[in-house]
Write an enzyme that holds these catalytic residues in place. Structure first.
Site, PDB file in Angstrom:
ATOM      1  N   LYS B  79      43.516  37.814  33.746  1.00 46.10           N
ATOM      2  CA  LYS B  79      43.271  37.922  35.188  1.00 46.10           C
ATOM      3  C   LYS B  79      43.989  36.792  35.918  1.00 46.10           C
ATOM      4  O   LYS B  79      44.056  35.665  35.409  1.00 46.10           O
ATOM      5  CB  LYS B  79      41.751  37.859  35.438  1.00 46.10           C
ATOM      6  CG  LYS B  79      41.327  38.170  36.860  1.00 46.10           C
ATOM      7  CD  LYS B  79      39.805  38.115  36.983  1.00 46.10           C
ATOM      8  CE  LYS B  79      39.326  38.390  38.398  1.00 46.10           C
ATOM      9  NZ  LYS B  79      37.851  38.361  38.494  1.00 46.10           N
ATOM     10  N   SER B 154      35.802  42.199  40.765  1.00 48.03           N
ATOM     11  CA  SER B 154      37.145  41.812  41.128  1.00 48.03           C
ATOM     12  C   SER B 154      38.147  41.863  39.969  1.00 48.03           C
ATOM     13  O   SER B 154      39.346  41.800  40.210  1.00 48.03           O
ATOM     14  CB  SER B 154      37.124  40.388  41.685  1.00 48.03           C
ATOM     15  OG  SER B 154      36.743  39.479  40.671  1.00 48.03           O
ATOM     16  N   SER B 178      31.870  40.775  38.303  1.00 49.80           N
ATOM     17  CA  SER B 178      33.302  41.092  38.366  1.00 49.80           C
ATOM     18  C   SER B 178      33.951  41.486  37.046  1.00 49.80           C
ATOM     19  O   SER B 178      35.098  41.939  37.043  1.00 49.80           O
ATOM     20  CB  SER B 178      34.071  39.910  38.967  1.00 49.80           C
ATOM     21  OG  SER B 178      33.930  39.910  40.364  1.00 49.80           O
TER      22      SER B 178
END
Lengths: 484, 493
Positions: B79, B154, B178
């Site tokens: 990420k 996210s 997330s």
């Protein structure tokens, strides 16, 4: 004069002291002064995204040492907090400090003031990290040096108990002495390793309620502290006497113009939005650490000063000078233990040793003349083996060559000239060389005796026994003493 | 080589492949890079692909011994809020566009040490603030199951990359769900460990007291292997747990035997998609059949939990994001005065959602409101933690949905932040209480979109969630669909 007394000042200090740790408070960068800008930095102290603080145990130990020396309560768990404000010298735009759960609470600094013992109570002591330095360049360019960023600070906050500017300055001098004594801060106000902010308010005598206080920052010398506070007291007094009210404000001391410049008024007061630092767990200080630091505390300066007076019968002034630095007191006591008579030893340390340290610089711990050698020298003088004048010369030689005093005395032939025959010859020669003075002495001008003694000392290279020389001169110049 | 290349293999599958000598790391990494090239134009899971660097590293590994390296030759997507040394790390934000950190996050260096190959950085909501990956300054990511739908967020890029079969493993970060919510939306597995299980050093902070890095993989085993590799004490993160991570092994069917499982009574009032209710019922049935003792339990108020979460997260974010000021790195919009440079840089650099949370966080910490909001939220958090501590005295696992429904459509909730926040209702409890949680795929909605279930255990008991999730995974026999927009599909057998 009566109006002057209508208000009394109440002063509190916030002192920031840089700790002499090897590394910074939250990272492993060296905490060093004077390196090329931005060479002592890493992701942590630069506040780069993702970097996290990790507390330096050495800084905690030093803060605990200070806390135990000042008799504070050391919190078993204190909490770091974020103080949020935007400024380019603060890379995260928040400072990591302590807010409602500081490391140390209470305690007091005790010292002897000219009017007697004084005890200044403390509010708290906490750890926090220092900011970087802004360098403002012409043509609207500002540069930031982050080397200082993250250097550990202790903030020492007094209760509002100081009564006048000189009181504040004296407290600071004694605090500085303690910080240096404990080896945790070098206490350099000019270079900013020790910084002082002052809170000042006025109240009517006898009133227990404090007036509105204002803050002064940037006071970078003891003189500035006194002068800044004096100015602020005068300003507040004028406002109050004019029927006005004091408003919260923060001023800066301008050292060059010796005046206060308002930095922030009440309207511009900052909201720091403190909250506990989520990147650090509560700082746990185990009882063992507190005990260890407490047991390792040296005899503190005040106790030592008092002991030097009691144990060696030194005047207060001497004890104060010798206890200005732990190293000086150590040096003195080592010399005494090696056989120097205390008052004589104190004189030698205060005059020769401290003077040459001032001249040559350097630390007393590395002073070229060891306390043992100084003691030998002091004894040579007090035993009458050499004169005081010769002693001074021996000291200078020891300083230069590192020899022990006996060797210097031998090499330079500085043994006390106490042989009456040789001295007599010298006295006669001096009288013969100064017939005018001799005649005037005989005519009653007794003050010239010192002149002749001085001439004999000069002639003998400082080795003549002054008492014997004086006797001989008097005898020779006495009516009927006659020259041979 | 199978039809879809090696990119669709599980972590275990890759290990077995190497052990058999069926392929070398460069084959597998190359295959993943090809899959990214083929599929990511549609999915948009990646913001950066390190093609050359990854291949070069894989070729080095080709000649090396895999022993002692549990993720040897495993391609991993990371990420974009996790620092990769000298590689772009922009957190989905304009303000960090082009930023290259000078160091690797601890999790990344541990992945590398375990033999993994970082193939690229995945898309995310800006600074991890969002539940749809639409709040990225770069581009929205699409859900591989239905490209009109959001992948969740996210960590939407990481979940989509695994779901689409571009990589077997990805790192995400979870602050209020997330990792778990996008895993649920994309039909993959994601674990958020106990707070502190994985070092946060190098994770760009959103809300420090809640943030955790964790793995997303096609199966529980893949997640467990990755978590084991990245977990553990770290001298540069003082909040990383000192005690070692428990052994993370599936334990087979017998794992559920005798386990005490709680099902929340309080979710009855919440509007759940029928597929979610069905998945939950099926899980409970299966657990009971496998010998678990299942009981209804009361949870601390979920609405209060979500409110507490948003106050604390916003407060910490407002401080954590103060460093993006144009002074030292990232974007700068210059001006004559300092204050204006700050304002212009931050106005232009941050997106709307981030600004909303910074303002919210600044407000709840402001003098006069601090006690009423932030102070109170902290008290509530303590109570919630106590409640869960007590609850886990009487149960081993809590089972509940990951999200109320399947993936929503792109754009559907963009104008309604509160509705977006409420999609975190089942994920914030583990975040606020700091507990380990896993989301596993558990079925399909009427529209053929995956839905997930969540298992939560007491702090430090990742072993329990892994054992429970492995057993349920086997029972659900969920098959991943790999071709975005294409046919295939999966579901419960």
């Amino acid at each position: 004069m009566r109006r002057e007394a209508a208000y009394e000042p109440v002063i509190g200090l916030e002192v920031h002291a840089q700790l002499l740790t090897r590394t910074k408070l939250f990272c492993r960068c060296p905490a060093r002064y004077g390196a090329e800008p931005n060479t002592l930095v890493c992701p942590v102290c630069l506040g780069l995204p993702g970097a996290l603080p990790a507390v330096n145990g050495e800084a905690v130990a030093m803060a605990v040492r200070l806390g135990t020396a000042l008799g504070c309560r050391i919190a078993p768990a204190s909490v770091f907090a974020r103080k949020n404000y935007f400024y380019p010298d603060c890379p995260r735009n928040y400072q990591i400090t302590m807010y409602d759960a500081p490391l140390c609470e209470g305690g007091a600094l005790e010292y002897d003031a000219p009017e007697g013992p004084r005890l200044v109570e403390l509010e708290r002591i906490h750890l926090e990290d220092d900011a970087g330095k802004l360098l403002h360049r012409p043509a609207a360019r500002s540069l930031v040096d982050f080397n200082r960023c993250g250097v550990p600070l202790v903030e020492i906050v007094t209760r509002p108990v100081l009564g006048d500017p000189s009181d504040a300055a004296l407290f600071l001098q004694n605090l500085r002495r303690l910080l240096r004594w404990l080896g945790i801060c070098d206490g350099n106000l000019e270079e900013g390793s020790m910084r002082c902010d002052v809170n000042v308010s006025l109240r009517t005598p006898g009133s227990r309620r404090l007036g509105t206080r204002t803050e002064i920052k940037n006071l970078n010398s003891f003189k500035a502290v006194e002068a800044g506070i004096r100015l602020e007291i005068a300003r507040q007094r004028k406002v109050l006497e004019g029927g006005g009210e004091i408003e919260r404000q923060t001023s800066l001391w301008n050292a060059r113009r010796r005046e206060l410049v308002v930095m922030r008024s009440k309207e511009e007061a900052r909201d720091y939005r403190y909250f506990p630092e989520p990147d650090l767990p509560p700082l746990e200080v185990r009882a063992e650490l507190v005990e260890r630091e407490r047991s390792r505390l040296p005899e503190l300066p005040l106790a030592r000063e008092r002991r030097l007076r009691a144990e060696y019968g030194l005047p207060a002034y001497d004890a104060g000078v010798l206890c200005a630095e732990r190293g000086i007191a150590d040096y003195f006591e080592r010399a005494v233990r090696a056989g120097a008579e205390p008052k004589e030893g104190a004189n030698w340390v205060m005059r020769e040793v401290l003077a040459s340290l001032r001249e040559r610089g350097g630390r007393i711990e590395e002073f070229a003349v060891s306390p043992d050698d100084l003691a030998r020298l002091v004894r040579l003088v007090s035993d009458g083996a050499i004169s005081r004048t010769a002693g001074t010369e021996v000291f200078r030689e020891m300083l230069r060559t590192g020899e022990e005093p006996g060797a210097v005395v031998g090499r330079l032939g500085l043994e006390l000239l106490a042989d009456p025959r040789r001295l007599e010859m010298m006295v006669d020669a001096v009288i013969a060389a100064n017939p005018g003075e001799a005649a005037r002495f005989r005519g009653g001008k007794r003050q010239l005796l010192e002149f002749f003694v001085g001439q004999v000392m000069k002639e003998s290279g400082g080795t003549a026994d002054p008492r014997l020389a004086r006797d001989l001169i008097e005898r020779r110049l006495a009516p009927g003493g006659g020259e041979r | 080589m199978p039809d879809g290349g090696y990119s669709d293999l599980s972590v275990r599958g890759i290990e077995e492949l190497y052990r058999r000598g069926g392929a070398r790391p460069s084959d597998v990494v190359g295959s993943c890079l090809d899959a990214i090239e083929a599929k990511d134009g549609i999915v948009g899971a990646f913001v950066e692909v390190f093609r050359e660097e990854a291949l070069a590293r894989a070729r080095e590994l080709d000649g090396e011994d895999s022993r002692g390296r549990p993720l040897f030759g495993v391609p991993v997507a990371v990420k974009d809020n996790i620092c990769t040394r000298l590689m772009p790390t922009s957190c989905g934000s304009r303000i960090l566009r082009g930023y290259r950190p000078p160091y690797d996050a601890t999790a990344v260096s541990r992945l590398r040490a375990a033999g993994a190959v970082i193939v690229g950085k995945t898309n995310m909501d800006e600074f991890a603030m969002g539940s749809s990956t639409e709040h990225s300054s770069s581009h929205p990511t699409r859900n591989p199951w239905d490209t009109d739908c959001a992948p969740g967020g996210s960590s939407g890029g990481s979940a989509a990359a695994v779901a689409a079969g571009m990589v077997p493993l990805a790192l995400g970060s979870d602050t209020g769900g997330s990792i778990r919510q996008p895993a649920s939306f994309c039909g993959v597995t994601g674990i958020k460990g106990t707070w502190g299980r994985v070092s946060r050093y190098g994770l760009v902070a959103f809300a420090s007291s809640l943030d955790q890095i964790g793995p997303i993989a096609a199966d529980v085993d893949g997640c467990a292997r990755a978590l084991r590799a990245i977990a553990g004490a770290d001298g540069i993160d003082s909040t990383a747990l000192a005690d070692p991570c428990p052994a993370l092994e599936g334990g087979g069917e017998a794992a559920l035997d005798g386990m005490r499982i709680g099902v929340p009574s309080s979710i009855k009032g919440i509007d759940l998609d029928p597929s979610v209710s069905a998945a939950l019922a099926a899980a409970v049935r299966h657990a009971a059949e496998a010998g678990s003792r299942v009981a209804e339990v009361d949870l601390p108020d979920l609405g209060l939990t979500i409110a507490c979460y948003y106050v604390i997260a916003a407060a910490e974010a407002s401080s954590n994001l103060a460093r993006y000021d144009g002074v030292r790195f990232g974007m700068r919009v210059g001006s004559d005065t300092l204050g204006e440079m700050y304002a212009r840089t931050r106005s232009a650099g941050f997106g709307e959602e981030v600004k909303r949370r910074i303002l919210l966080g600044t407000f709840v910490l402001s003098s006069g409101y601090h006690d009423q909001y932030y102070g109170r939220a902290c008290e509530v958090r303590e109570r919630i933690r106590d409640c869960y501590r007590r609850l886990f005295g009487s149960i081993d696992l809590l089972i509940l949905p990951t999200a109320p429904g399947p993936a929503f459509r792109l754009g559907e909730r963009l104008d309604d932040p509160v509705a977006m926040y409420l999609s975190d209702i089942f994920t914030t409890p583990a975040s606020v209480a700091g507990l380990p949680a896993v989301s596993i795929p558990a079925g399909l909605s009427a529209d053929g979109l995956p839905v997930g279930l969540q298992l939560i255990a007491a702090g430090g008991r990742e072993d329990l969630i892994v054992r429970g999730a492995s057993a349920l995974e086997r029972a659900f026999a969920f098959r991943r669909r790999c071709v975005p927009g294409g046919s295939g599909g999966g579901g419960r057998s």
